[in-house]
Design an enzyme around this catalytic site. Sequence first.
Site, PDB file in Angstrom:
ATOM      1  N   THR A  22       0.818  -1.228   0.000  1.00  0.00           N
ATOM      2  CA  THR A  22       0.000   0.000   0.000  1.00  0.00           C
ATOM      3  C   THR A  22       0.851   1.277   0.000  1.00  0.00           C
ATOM      4  OG1 THR A  22      -0.077  -0.008   2.411  1.00  0.00           O
ATOM      5  CG2 THR A  22      -1.902  -1.088   1.280  1.00  0.00           C
TER       6      THR A  22
ATOM      7  N   TYR B 227      -3.642  15.709   6.102  1.00  0.00           N
ATOM      8  CA  TYR B 227      -4.461  14.578   6.563  1.00  0.00           C
ATOM      9  C   TYR B 227      -5.745  15.151   7.156  1.00  0.00           C
ATOM     10  CZ  TYR B 227      -5.212  10.046   8.928  1.00  0.00           C
ATOM     11  OH  TYR B 227      -5.688   8.842   9.347  1.00  0.00           O
TER      12      TYR B 227
HETATM   13  C1  LIG Z   1      -7.186   3.325  11.992  1.00  0.00           C
HETATM   14  C2  LIG Z   1      -6.240   3.222  10.853  1.00  0.00           C
HETATM   15  C3  LIG Z   1      -5.044   3.921  10.885  1.00  0.00           C
HETATM   16  C4  LIG Z   1      -4.160   3.842   9.799  1.00  0.00           C
HETATM   17  N1  LIG Z   1      -2.987   4.539   9.849  1.00  0.00           N
HETATM   18  C5  LIG Z   1      -2.118   4.450   8.805  1.00  0.00           C
HETATM   19  C6  LIG Z   1      -0.886   5.180   8.822  1.00  0.00           C
HETATM   20  O1  LIG Z   1      -0.572   5.903   9.775  1.00  0.00           O
HETATM   21  N2  LIG Z   1      -0.062   5.035   7.766  1.00  0.00           N
HETATM   22  C7  LIG Z   1      -0.368   4.235   6.704  1.00  0.00           C
HETATM   23  O2  LIG Z   1       0.426   4.138   5.787  1.00  0.00           O
HETATM   24  N3  LIG Z   1      -1.538   3.568   6.662  1.00  0.00           N
HETATM   25  C8  LIG Z   1      -2.401   3.639   7.671  1.00  0.00           C
HETATM   26  N4  LIG Z   1      -3.584   2.939   7.640  1.00  0.00           N
HETATM   27  C9  LIG Z   1      -3.908   2.092   6.484  1.00  0.00           C
HETATM   28  C10 LIG Z   1      -3.423   0.630   6.605  1.00  0.00           C
HETATM   29  O3  LIG Z   1      -3.056   0.320   7.922  1.00  0.00           O
HETATM   30  C11 LIG Z   1      -2.239   0.455   5.675  1.00  0.00           C
HETATM   31  O4  LIG Z   1      -2.726   0.497   4.356  1.00  0.00           O
HETATM   32  C12 LIG Z   1      -1.412  -0.814   5.891  1.00  0.00           C
HETATM   33  O5  LIG Z   1      -0.242  -0.675   5.145  1.00  0.00           O
HETATM   34  C13 LIG Z   1      -2.120  -2.089   5.520  1.00  0.00           C
HETATM   35  O6  LIG Z   1      -1.342  -3.169   6.019  1.00  0.00           O
HETATM   36  P1  LIG Z   1      -2.022  -4.568   6.377  1.00  0.00           P
HETATM   37  O7  LIG Z   1      -0.945  -5.515   6.764  1.00  0.00           O
HETATM   38  O8  LIG Z   1      -3.113  -4.373   7.343  1.00  0.00           O
HETATM   39  O9  LIG Z   1      -2.574  -4.984   4.950  1.00  0.00           O
HETATM   40  P2  LIG Z   1      -4.011  -5.517   4.555  1.00  0.00           P
HETATM   41  O10 LIG Z   1      -5.042  -4.559   4.998  1.00  0.00           O
HETATM   42  O11 LIG Z   1      -4.174  -6.917   4.960  1.00  0.00           O
HETATM   43  O12 LIG Z   1      -3.892  -5.451   2.968  1.00  0.00           O
HETATM   44  C14 LIG Z   1      -3.816  -4.238   2.283  1.00  0.00           C
HETATM   45  C15 LIG Z   1      -3.541  -4.515   0.802  1.00  0.00           C
HETATM   46  O13 LIG Z   1      -2.265  -5.090   0.663  1.00  0.00           O
HETATM   47  C16 LIG Z   1      -2.350  -6.404   0.112  1.00  0.00           C
HETATM   48  N5  LIG Z   1      -1.364  -7.226   0.827  1.00  0.00           N
HETATM   49  C17 LIG Z   1      -1.254  -7.421   2.163  1.00  0.00           C
HETATM   50  N6  LIG Z   1      -0.208  -8.213   2.421  1.00  0.00           N
HETATM   51  C18 LIG Z   1       0.358  -8.527   1.228  1.00  0.00           C
HETATM   52  C19 LIG Z   1       1.460  -9.314   0.822  1.00  0.00           C
HETATM   53  N7  LIG Z   1       2.232  -9.960   1.697  1.00  0.00           N
HETATM   54  N8  LIG Z   1       1.719  -9.420  -0.508  1.00  0.00           N
HETATM   55  C20 LIG Z   1       0.978  -8.781  -1.421  1.00  0.00           C
HETATM   56  N9  LIG Z   1      -0.082  -8.020  -1.099  1.00  0.00           N
HETATM   57  C21 LIG Z   1      -0.375  -7.887   0.204  1.00  0.00           C
HETATM   58  C22 LIG Z   1      -3.779  -6.838   0.319  1.00  0.00           C
HETATM   59  O14 LIG Z   1      -4.210  -7.776  -0.657  1.00  0.00           O
HETATM   60  C23 LIG Z   1      -4.509  -5.518   0.198  1.00  0.00           C
HETATM   61  O15 LIG Z   1      -4.693  -5.192  -1.171  1.00  0.00           O
HETATM   62  C24 LIG Z   1      -4.491   3.022   8.690  1.00  0.00           C
HETATM   63  C25 LIG Z   1      -5.694   2.298   8.684  1.00  0.00           C
HETATM   64  C26 LIG Z   1      -6.559   2.406   9.748  1.00  0.00           C
HETATM   65  C27 LIG Z   1      -7.848   1.633   9.700  1.00  0.00           C
END
Ligand SMILES: Cc1cc2nc3c(=O)[nH]c(=O)nc-3n(C[C@H](O)[C@H](O)[C@H](O)COP(=O)(O)OP(=O)(O)OC[C@H]3O[C@@H](n4cnc5c(N)ncnc54)[C@H](O)[C@@H]3O)c2cc1C
Length: 528
Positions: A214, A472
Site C-alpha cells: 500500500t 491529513y
Molecule cells: C485506523 C487506521 C489507521 C491507519 N494509519 C495508517 C498510517 O498511519 N499510515 C499508513 O500508511 N496507513 C495507515 N492505515 C492504512 C493501513 O493500515 C495500511 O494500508 C497498511 O499498510 C495495511 O497493512 P495490512 O498488513 O493491514 O494490509 P491488509 O489490509 O491486509 O492489505 C492491504 C492490501 O495489501 C495487500 N497485501 C497485504 N499483504 C500482502 C502481501 N504480503 N503481498 C501482497 N499483497 C499484500 C492486500 O491484498 C490488500 O490489497 C491506517 C488504517 C486504519 C484503519
Amino acid sequence: MPAAKWWGWGYEGVEFSDEDKPELAPFIADSIGVDVRRKVAAPARFEKLDIPDSRLPPGLRLALEQAVQTPYVSTDRLDRVIHARGKSLRDLIRQRRGEFARLPDVVVRPAGEEEVAATVQAALQADAVVIPFGGGSSISGSLEAPADETRPVISVDLERLDQVLDIDASSRLARVQAGVFGPRLEEQLTALGYTFGHFPDSFAHSTLGGWIATRSSGMQSDRYGDIADMVKGLRVVTPSGTLVIRPVPATSTGPSVRQMVLGSEGRLGIITEATVHVRRIPTQRKILGYLFPAFADGLAAMRDLAASEYSVSVTRVSDPNETQFSFAMRVSPTLADKAQSAALKAYLARRLGFDVSKMCLAFIGYEGSDRHVASQRRSVGRLVKRHGGLCIGSGPGALYDQKKFDIPYIRDFLLDRGAPGDVSETATTWSNLMPLYDAVTTAANGAFADLGVQGYLMCHLSHSYHAGACLYFTFAFGASGQDEMLGEYEVVKSAIQQAFVDNGATLSHHHAVGTEHAGKHLNPGKIV
Ligand SMILES: Cc1cc2nc3c(=O)[nH]c(=O)nc-3n(C[C@H](O)[C@H](O)[C@H](O)COP(=O)(O)OP(=O)(O)OC[C@H]3O[C@@H](n4cnc5c(N)ncnc54)[C@H](O)[C@@H]3O)c2cc1C
C-alpha cells in the site's frame, strides 16, 4: 493473543471511552450535534448473522490442504467474515449491519514461501481468486472480492511468516518475512539493538507486506523515509514464478520493478520477504509540543524546517479545529493543569497576541545522541520562534506518542452514537498547501450543508518533504439516520477526494487506491 473484532478496530474488549475525558462529550455535542450518552446503534450479534456458505470445491480444498497442511485451511465462519474486508468506514458500517456480499470461501495460512507458491499453484489449477491478507487494516477497500465473483475466493493470510531472518550489520539491512506485524517486528529488532522505525497509526494491526503493498508511511517518516524508501529487496510469489528483486542501494536498470511491487495492492503476487533498512536504536527520542498563532504560520515553519540543514524525525501541525479536538481529548485535567492552561492561554493572548481559538498545536520529533537532540532542539526552537511559535515542552508530545495507537478506536465509539467519522489524506507542494486546505474545507463544509447535517472537519500536516507535505483530513458528522449513513458518508468523502483531484494534489499519500479511492464517484479526467 486477544481475538480481533470482526465488526470494528482492534481487539475484542478494547474500546474507546470518553469517561476519563470530561471535555470530550460537550465538544462532540457542540461540533456535530451528537449526545454521546445516547447509543443509537450496535454491531449485530455474530450468532444472528446470515453468513453465506463457503463455495469451496472439494478438489481445491484437498489441493490447499496438501499445500499448507489441514489445520491451516479454514472455512470457519468467523475467520471468513474477518477476512472479508478491511477497516474503511464503508467496511465497518456493512460489517456491523451483517451485510456480507462475497466472503472468501476459505482462509489459508501458509508457513513459508514454498507453501505460498504451492497455494498459488493450487489456485491457478482451480481458476480461483487469491487475495493476500496481512493485518486486514486496509482503509481503501482492497481486500474484498467483487459481489458477483463466481470463482472460488481464497484469502491467503500471511501471519505465520513473521520472522526477521537475518541482518547484514555492515549494510544495515534486515531480511524479514512479509507477514510480520509491527510490534513483533520491532520486538525482534530491538533484541538485536535495531529499529525499523516505521510506525503508522495502524502499527499494531498491520504487517510489513501490507505496508509495502500500500506504499505506507509512518509517523517518523521525516527521518526514516516512507516504506518505498526503506525497502530495498523483495521476493514475490507470482502466478508465473517467484520474482526476486535484489537488495542494492541504487540501480539504473530502466523502469523500476521494485516500484511496481510497491503499492501493487496484492495484484501482482504475494510478497513473502523484503530486505529493509534498519538503524541502531537512538540513545534519545523526544517529541516536543509547540503552539503557532495560525495554521499558515505552522505550515511555513515546517516548510523552512524541510529546507534547513536540521534533521528531525516527526513534523506535525494541527489546524485550529484539530487543536481544539486535541484539547478536548485531555484526560481528567487536575486543578493544577487547568490553572496552568488558563495561565498559558492568558500569556498567549496578552503577551504574544494569539487568538486562542485559531492557535495550532504542533509536534516536532528529535532522535539521536543526547548532544544531537539538544543542539537540534535549540536550532529548531529559533526557527519556530521566527514564525511566531512557542515551545510548550515534552508533556503534550509524550501524551500524543502514548495515545496515538488508541485513537483509531474512536470510530467505533462514534458509530455506536450514529456518527460516521473517517479520514482522507493527500500530498501537495509547499506552495499549494494553503490553497488546497481552503479548497477542501470549502468542499467538505459544502457537502455537510447540502446534506443538512452538522459536520466537523479537521486537518494536520504530517510527513514533510523537500517539495511539499501530506495533509491529513478527518471528518465526522451526525448522520440523518442509520439507513442514510453510508450514502451521506459517500457524499462527504467524494467531495473531499474531488477537491484533491481538482486542486493538483494526489488521491492518496499513504492509504493507497483500492476501490475506495479508485475514483468511481470522481471526475476521472482530473485524477493525478
Ligand atoms: C485506523 C487506521 C489507521 C491507519 N494509519 C495508517 C498510517 O498511519 N499510515 C499508513 O500508511 N496507513 C495507515 N492505515 C492504512 C493501513 O493500515 C495500511 O494500508 C497498511 O499498510 C495495511 O497493512 P495490512 O498488513 O493491514 O494490509 P491488509 O489490509 O491486509 O492489505 C492491504 C492490501 O495489501 C495487500 N497485501 C497485504 N499483504 C500482502 C502481501 N504480503 N503481498 C501482497 N499483497 C499484500 C492486500 O491484498 C490488500 O490489497 C491506517 C488504517 C486504519 C484503519
